[in-house]
Design an enzyme around this catalytic site. Sequence first.
Site, short mmCIF file in Angstrom:
data_model
loop_
_atom_site.label_atom_id
_atom_site.label_comp_id
_atom_site.label_asym_id
_atom_site.label_seq_id
_atom_site.Cartn_x
_atom_site.Cartn_y
_atom_site.Cartn_z
N LYS A 102 0.83 -1.21 0.00
CA LYS A 102 0.00 0.00 0.00
C LYS A 102 0.87 1.26 0.00
O LYS A 102 0.69 2.15 -0.82
CB LYS A 102 -0.93 -0.03 1.22
N ASP A 130 -6.37 0.22 0.32
CA ASP A 130 -6.34 0.37 1.77
C ASP A 130 -7.72 -0.02 2.29
O ASP A 130 -8.53 -0.58 1.57
CB ASP A 130 -5.97 1.80 2.15
#
Length: 210
Positions: A115, A134
């Site tokens: 991420k 996310d």
Amino acid sequence: MRTVLSRLKAAYPVAECALHHESPFQLLAATILSAQCTDARVNQTTPALFARFPDAPALATADVKEVETLVQSCGFFRSKAKNLVGMATALVERHGGEVPRRLEDLVTLPGVGRKTANVVLGVCFGIAEGVVVDTHVGRISRRLAFTTESDAVKAERDLCELLPRSRWVSFSHRLILHGRSVCDARKPRCGECVLRSVCPRVGVGGTGEE
DNA sequence: ATCCCGAGGG
DNA sequence: CCCTCTGGAT
């Protein structure tokens, strides 16, 4: 999908990173701090941190205890402080103090997962290696039935197949904005949602994630 | 009480 | 696959 993209673009015309930074190094550090923490909190924290340690060489030689104090209010402060110093050390030792531009290099840095790596690549270098998944992107993508995967890597694969590469970076930014302002985890405000008409969960009840 | 722009470790 | 790390916001 086309409808979703155009409505998101209309609702969130500016798809920029909300974390304050003046360099790839600073965005990398800020993104590490942003785990389980609001951007506002990170932006309150980073000015003092970057005044003291403006770049990788400076942070690499920092006292971890001092860094812990500086990042305390972001949560997970012990692991984040250790990761920040470790990340800076790795940049100095392996990348000449600069932030590498390859996902495979970024994810080997302490505290940097997929991420965080995708955020830095997209924002700093304009490189779309993948979709940033996310908690917001995952949740909304499941609610919209773009994926059924709760695993972020599997959800990312589904989204990459569904979206043209040119939209990967902006899609993530806009879903994150949408997740914070409208489609939040606890009590989504479906009455104000621009995606209402294309959302399977409207009027059905439940979260759509069961 | 529960979640948040995660990542590392067992 | 699960757990842990953590303060802050709601």
